[in-house]
Scaffold this motif. Structure first.
Motif, PDB file in Angstrom:
ATOM      1  N   ALA A 182     -10.360  -1.119  -5.315  1.00  0.00           N
ATOM      2  CA  ALA A 182     -10.153  -2.336  -4.449  1.00  0.00           C
ATOM      3  C   ALA A 182     -11.683  -3.235  -5.423  1.00  0.00           C
ATOM      4  CB  ALA A 182      -9.939  -3.360  -3.470  1.00  0.00           C
ATOM      5  N   ILE A 183     -10.949  -4.076  -6.318  1.00  0.00           N
ATOM      6  CA  ILE A 183     -11.931  -5.601  -6.409  1.00  0.00           C
ATOM      7  C   ILE A 183     -12.196  -6.580  -5.762  1.00  0.00           C
ATOM      8  CG2 ILE A 183     -13.367  -6.273  -8.341  1.00  0.00           C
ATOM      9  CD1 ILE A 183     -13.024  -4.102 -10.146  1.00  0.00           C
ATOM     10  N   TYR A 214      -6.286   3.026   2.342  1.00  0.00           N
ATOM     11  CA  TYR A 214      -5.911   4.024   2.610  1.00  0.00           C
ATOM     12  C   TYR A 214      -6.003   5.116   1.469  1.00  0.00           C
ATOM     13  CZ  TYR A 214      -3.307   2.089   6.185  1.00  0.00           C
ATOM     14  OH  TYR A 214      -2.398   1.693   7.192  1.00  0.00           O
ATOM     15  N   ASP A 215      -6.371   6.251   1.670  1.00  0.00           N
ATOM     16  CA  ASP A 215      -6.486   7.182  -0.201  1.00  0.00           C
ATOM     17  C   ASP A 215      -4.820   7.564  -0.388  1.00  0.00           C
ATOM     18  OD1 ASP A 215      -6.052   9.091   1.589  1.00  0.00           O
ATOM     19  OD2 ASP A 215      -7.541  10.490   1.873  1.00  0.00           O
ATOM     20  N   ASN A 216      -5.040   8.316  -1.417  1.00  0.00           N
ATOM     21  CA  ASN A 216      -3.721   9.057  -1.629  1.00  0.00           C
ATOM     22  C   ASN A 216      -3.059   9.486  -0.858  1.00  0.00           C
ATOM     23  OD1 ASN A 216      -3.155   7.472  -4.715  1.00  0.00           O
ATOM     24  ND2 ASN A 216      -5.067   8.000  -5.000  1.00  0.00           N
ATOM     25  N   SER A 217      -3.543  10.060  -0.051  1.00  0.00           N
ATOM     26  CA  SER A 217      -3.374  11.009   1.368  1.00  0.00           C
ATOM     27  C   SER A 217      -2.358  10.078   2.447  1.00  0.00           C
ATOM     28  CB  SER A 217      -3.830  12.439   1.960  1.00  0.00           C
ATOM     29  OG  SER A 217      -4.816  13.040   0.548  1.00  0.00           O
ATOM     30  N   GLN A 218      -3.354   8.862   1.856  1.00  0.00           N
ATOM     31  CA  GLN A 218      -2.313   8.196   2.968  1.00  0.00           C
ATOM     32  C   GLN A 218      -3.174   7.912   4.212  1.00  0.00           C
ATOM     33  OE1 GLN A 218       2.142   8.476   3.437  1.00  0.00           O
ATOM     34  NE2 GLN A 218       1.923   9.423   1.343  1.00  0.00           N
ATOM     35  N   THR A 219      -4.475   8.510   4.145  1.00  0.00           N
ATOM     36  CA  THR A 219      -5.707   8.333   5.803  1.00  0.00           C
ATOM     37  C   THR A 219      -5.844   7.202   5.228  1.00  0.00           C
ATOM     38  OG1 THR A 219      -6.039  10.746   5.082  1.00  0.00           O
ATOM     39  CG2 THR A 219      -7.201   9.238   5.863  1.00  0.00           C
ATOM     40  N   TYR A 220      -6.217   6.095   6.720  1.00  0.00           N
ATOM     41  CA  TYR A 220      -6.566   5.147   6.510  1.00  0.00           C
ATOM     42  C   TYR A 220      -8.485   5.018   6.059  1.00  0.00           C
ATOM     43  CZ  TYR A 220      -8.816   0.812   8.734  1.00  0.00           C
ATOM     44  OH  TYR A 220     -10.153  -0.352   9.246  1.00  0.00           O
ATOM     45  N   GLY A 266      -4.229   3.721  -1.230  1.00  0.00           N
ATOM     46  CA  GLY A 266      -3.093   3.445  -0.438  1.00  0.00           C
ATOM     47  C   GLY A 266      -3.662   1.739  -0.137  1.00  0.00           C
ATOM     48  N   HIS A 267      -2.260   0.748  -0.026  1.00  0.00           N
ATOM     49  CA  HIS A 267      -3.083  -0.555   0.715  1.00  0.00           C
ATOM     50  C   HIS A 267      -1.693  -0.502   2.032  1.00  0.00           C
ATOM     51  CE1 HIS A 267      -1.193  -1.301  -2.925  1.00  0.00           C
ATOM     52  NE2 HIS A 267      -0.958  -2.239  -2.366  1.00  0.00           N
ATOM     53  N   VAL A 284       5.232   4.518  -2.646  1.00  0.00           N
ATOM     54  CA  VAL A 284       5.819   5.585  -0.580  1.00  0.00           C
ATOM     55  C   VAL A 284       5.466   4.570   0.121  1.00  0.00           C
ATOM     56  CG1 VAL A 284       5.472   7.796  -0.135  1.00  0.00           C
ATOM     57  CG2 VAL A 284       5.603   7.799  -2.469  1.00  0.00           C
ATOM     58  N   ARG A 285       6.032   4.207   0.730  1.00  0.00           N
ATOM     59  CA  ARG A 285       5.740   3.751   1.679  1.00  0.00           C
ATOM     60  C   ARG A 285       5.538   4.814   3.458  1.00  0.00           C
ATOM     61  NH1 ARG A 285       7.802  -1.917   1.206  1.00  0.00           N
ATOM     62  NH2 ARG A 285       8.951  -1.425  -0.800  1.00  0.00           N
TER      63      ARG A 285
END
Length: 141
Positions: free
Chosen positions: A13-14, A79-85, A103-104, A129-130
């Motif tokens: 993000a920016i 979150y990263d693309n592995s859904q890790t916060y 993710g966000h 993907v939720r």
């Protein structure tokens, strides 16, 4: 102030804070990014010549979003693309964020209004993907 949220060399993000100010024009994204985010500060009487944009084929692989916080206070969880916060940030009235990758999720910390801009067309549930959100005890700033 400009804040870039990165993880493992991926720009998530920016954030352009409401009080950011600079003379002229500045783009915070690269020319090859599929969503462009820039800032302009021009004096009275400055003219941007009338123009139109040409039809140029583009291929978009990832939906990116820009949110303008019109009012309120919003927590954004990254979150990263592995859904890790990864971490969170607080956005306030006037702040703008480009969500570029990963993710966000969001939690409204006060009644809030946001304006969203993203590429289309929207593909419904195919578009995302939720997954489970963090709880308040897990928040890192």
């Amino acid at each position: 102030m400009i804040e870039k949220i990165e993880h493992n060399s991926i720009q998530l993000a920016i954030i352009v804070r409401a009080h950011y100010k600079k003379e002229g024009i500045e783009f915070f994204t690269n020319d090859n990014d599929s969503q462009q985010l820039g800032y302009m500060n021009r004096p009275e009487g400055y003219v941007i010549a009338p123009h139109r944009h040409n039809i140029v084929p583009r291929e978009v692989h990832l939906t990116q979003e820009v949110l303008f916080i019109k009012s309120g206070k919003v927590r954004v969880d990254f979150y990263d693309n592995s859904q890790t916060y990864i971490q969170s940030a607080i956005l306030n009235q006037g702040d703008v964020i480009l969500l570029a990758d990963g993710g966000h999720g969001f939690k409204m910390l006060a009644p809030s209004e946001m304006i969203e801009v993203k590429q289309g067309p929207y593909c419904g549930e195919q578009d995302k993907v939720r997954f489970e959100s963090i709880n308040d005890e897990q928040v890192l700033y």
